[in-house]
Every structure is written in C-alpha cells, then in structure tokens.
Design a protein around this motif. Structure first.
Motif, PDB file in Angstrom:
ATOM      1  N   VAL A  60       8.053   3.204   0.990  1.00 23.73           N
ATOM      2  CA  VAL A  60       8.750   4.119   1.901  1.00 23.73           C
ATOM      3  C   VAL A  60       7.785   5.134   2.519  1.00 23.73           C
ATOM      4  O   VAL A  60       7.831   5.349   3.740  1.00 23.73           O
ATOM      5  CB  VAL A  60       9.941   4.798   1.190  1.00 23.73           C
ATOM      6  CG1 VAL A  60      10.555   5.883   2.052  1.00 23.73           C
ATOM      7  CG2 VAL A  60      10.989   3.750   0.826  1.00 23.73           C
ATOM      8  N   PRO A  61       6.904   5.780   1.747  1.00 24.34           N
ATOM      9  CA  PRO A  61       5.945   6.692   2.401  1.00 24.34           C
ATOM     10  C   PRO A  61       5.048   5.989   3.422  1.00 24.34           C
ATOM     11  O   PRO A  61       4.784   6.547   4.496  1.00 24.34           O
ATOM     12  CB  PRO A  61       5.116   7.239   1.234  1.00 24.34           C
ATOM     13  CG  PRO A  61       6.015   7.143   0.058  1.00 24.34           C
ATOM     14  CD  PRO A  61       6.814   5.893   0.288  1.00 24.34           C
ATOM     15  N   LYS A  63       5.817   3.417   5.180  1.00 25.33           N
ATOM     16  CA  LYS A  63       6.635   3.077   6.344  1.00 25.33           C
ATOM     17  C   LYS A  63       6.866   4.289   7.235  1.00 25.33           C
ATOM     18  O   LYS A  63       6.711   4.201   8.462  1.00 25.33           O
ATOM     19  CB  LYS A  63       7.976   2.497   5.889  1.00 25.33           C
ATOM     20  CG  LYS A  63       8.886   2.124   7.039  1.00 25.33           C
ATOM     21  CD  LYS A  63      10.160   1.496   6.534  1.00 25.33           C
ATOM     22  CE  LYS A  63      11.054   1.111   7.715  1.00 25.33           C
ATOM     23  NZ  LYS A  63      12.274   0.451   7.255  1.00 25.33           N
ATOM     24  N   TYR A  64       7.237   5.408   6.636  1.00 23.16           N
ATOM     25  CA  TYR A  64       7.627   6.564   7.445  1.00 23.16           C
ATOM     26  C   TYR A  64       6.494   7.536   7.749  1.00 23.16           C
ATOM     27  O   TYR A  64       6.549   8.254   8.740  1.00 23.16           O
ATOM     28  CB  TYR A  64       8.795   7.295   6.785  1.00 23.16           C
ATOM     29  CG  TYR A  64      10.048   6.470   6.833  1.00 23.16           C
ATOM     30  CD1 TYR A  64      10.715   6.264   8.037  1.00 23.16           C
ATOM     31  CD2 TYR A  64      10.534   5.860   5.696  1.00 23.16           C
ATOM     32  CE1 TYR A  64      11.848   5.483   8.104  1.00 23.16           C
ATOM     33  CE2 TYR A  64      11.677   5.080   5.746  1.00 23.16           C
ATOM     34  CZ  TYR A  64      12.338   4.894   6.947  1.00 23.16           C
ATOM     35  OH  TYR A  64      13.454   4.114   7.011  1.00 23.16           O
ATOM     36  N   LEU A  65       5.482   7.595   6.902  1.00 23.12           N
ATOM     37  CA  LEU A  65       4.388   8.534   7.142  1.00 23.12           C
ATOM     38  C   LEU A  65       3.193   7.887   7.837  1.00 23.12           C
ATOM     39  O   LEU A  65       2.492   8.538   8.601  1.00 23.12           O
ATOM     40  CB  LEU A  65       3.937   9.184   5.833  1.00 23.12           C
ATOM     41  CG  LEU A  65       5.005  10.019   5.107  1.00 23.12           C
ATOM     42  CD1 LEU A  65       4.471  10.539   3.783  1.00 23.12           C
ATOM     43  CD2 LEU A  65       5.496  11.157   5.981  1.00 23.12           C
ATOM     44  N   GLY A  67       3.466   4.656   9.326  1.00 25.24           N
ATOM     45  CA  GLY A  67       3.892   3.676  10.324  1.00 25.24           C
ATOM     46  C   GLY A  67       3.552   2.248   9.949  1.00 25.24           C
ATOM     47  O   GLY A  67       3.447   1.386  10.812  1.00 25.24           O
ATOM     48  N   PRO A  69       5.111  -0.619   7.890  1.00 21.40           N
ATOM     49  CA  PRO A  69       6.297  -1.036   7.138  1.00 21.40           C
ATOM     50  C   PRO A  69       6.125  -2.290   6.281  1.00 21.40           C
ATOM     51  O   PRO A  69       7.070  -2.716   5.628  1.00 21.40           O
ATOM     52  CB  PRO A  69       7.322  -1.290   8.236  1.00 21.40           C
ATOM     53  CG  PRO A  69       6.499  -1.760   9.387  1.00 21.40           C
ATOM     54  CD  PRO A  69       5.208  -0.973   9.293  1.00 21.40           C
ATOM     55  N   ALA A  72       7.261  -1.994   2.480  1.00 17.96           N
ATOM     56  CA  ALA A  72       8.706  -1.817   2.358  1.00 17.96           C
ATOM     57  C   ALA A  72       9.454  -3.090   2.768  1.00 17.96           C
ATOM     58  O   ALA A  72      10.458  -3.454   2.141  1.00 17.96           O
ATOM     59  CB  ALA A  72       9.173  -0.637   3.198  1.00 17.96           C
ATOM     60  N   GLU A  73       8.957  -3.767   3.787  1.00 16.00           N
ATOM     61  CA  GLU A  73       9.605  -4.996   4.245  1.00 16.00           C
ATOM     62  C   GLU A  73       9.427  -6.142   3.262  1.00 16.00           C
ATOM     63  O   GLU A  73      10.227  -7.072   3.244  1.00 16.00           O
ATOM     64  CB  GLU A  73       9.063  -5.398   5.615  1.00 16.00           C
ATOM     65  CG  GLU A  73       9.517  -4.471   6.725  1.00 16.00           C
ATOM     66  CD  GLU A  73       8.865  -4.789   8.062  1.00 16.00           C
ATOM     67  OE1 GLU A  73       7.925  -5.617   8.097  1.00 16.00           O
ATOM     68  OE2 GLU A  73       9.288  -4.206   9.072  1.00 16.00           O
TER      69      GLU A  73
END
Length: 134
Positions: A60-61, A63-65, A67, A69, A72-73
C-alpha cells in the motif's frame, strides 16, 4: 522419527480434556483429524498474517506514496484468496473442536488485523492442545 518436542505436543493433544476426540471418537473428531486441522490452520494463519503485513507495510505505501502498484496488485489478490482459505480452515477446525460461534467469529476477524492472526493462532493452538492459560 519424531523429536521429543513433537512427542510432548502429541501427548498433550491425546490427554486434552477439551477435545471431543478424548472420548475415543473416530473419523472427523478423532485426535488425528483434529491435529491435522490444527496444523493446516496454523500454517495458513502465519501465511495470511505475513501476506497482510506485506500488503499493509509494503504494498500500500508503494502504491500510494511511490506510484508503484505492482506489489499491491500482486500480493492483494493472493492475500484475498488465502484469506478465504483461512476462513474455511477456521470453520473446519472450529467445527471439529466444537468452538462457540462467537469464538469462531473472533478467530476469523483476527485474520483481518495485522499481527493479530499470530496471536489468535497461538491462543487457538494452546486451547486445542489443552494448555490454555487464563
């Protein structure tokens, strides 16, 4: 050949007053069947716990911090599938050991909180082996 620690665990399982198998039942409620269900539950509790930690702390970090993914995927769907197996194995063990529905639900929910599946696995193992401490 089994180690002395394995023999001790099996002796505790055989002597456990909390197991329905203690009355000499066979099949689904036998000591061997319960021991197998416990082993499957323990392995998957650890795998699901590690997967959730990897997803929450790494995937998650990223993916969101960052960019990115890809973690997470990859880990997300795998963790989701393994979590469904965890739920099924929890129900299997709970039905063999005749846990109360509320107790079973608490074990299932423990798999959704990082690190809590490890705690739940330890408590369930102690309970099933008859070494639960108050």
């Amino acid at each position: 050949m089994t180690s002395p620690a394995d023999d001790t665990a099996l002796d505790a399982l055989r002597a456990s007053p909390t197991l329905p198998a203690a009355s000499g039942r066979t099949g689904r409620y036998s000591e061997q069947a319960i021991h197998g269900a416990l082993l499957r539950f323990r392995v998957l509790a650890y795998v699901v716990g590690v997967g959730l930690i990897a997803l929450v702390l790494i995937g998650v970090p990223l993916k969101y911090l960052a960019g990115t993914p890809v973690v997470a995927e990859t880990v997300g769907p795998l963790h989701g599938f393994l979590f469904m197996l965890y739920l099924a194995l929890t129900v299997d063990l709970a039905s063999r050991c005749r846990f109360r529905p509320v107790h079973t639900l608490a074990i299932m929910i423990a798999g959704t909180v990082p690190f809590l599946s490890f705690v739940a696995e330890r408590k369930v193992t102690r309970q099933v082996l008859g070494r639960a401490t108050s």
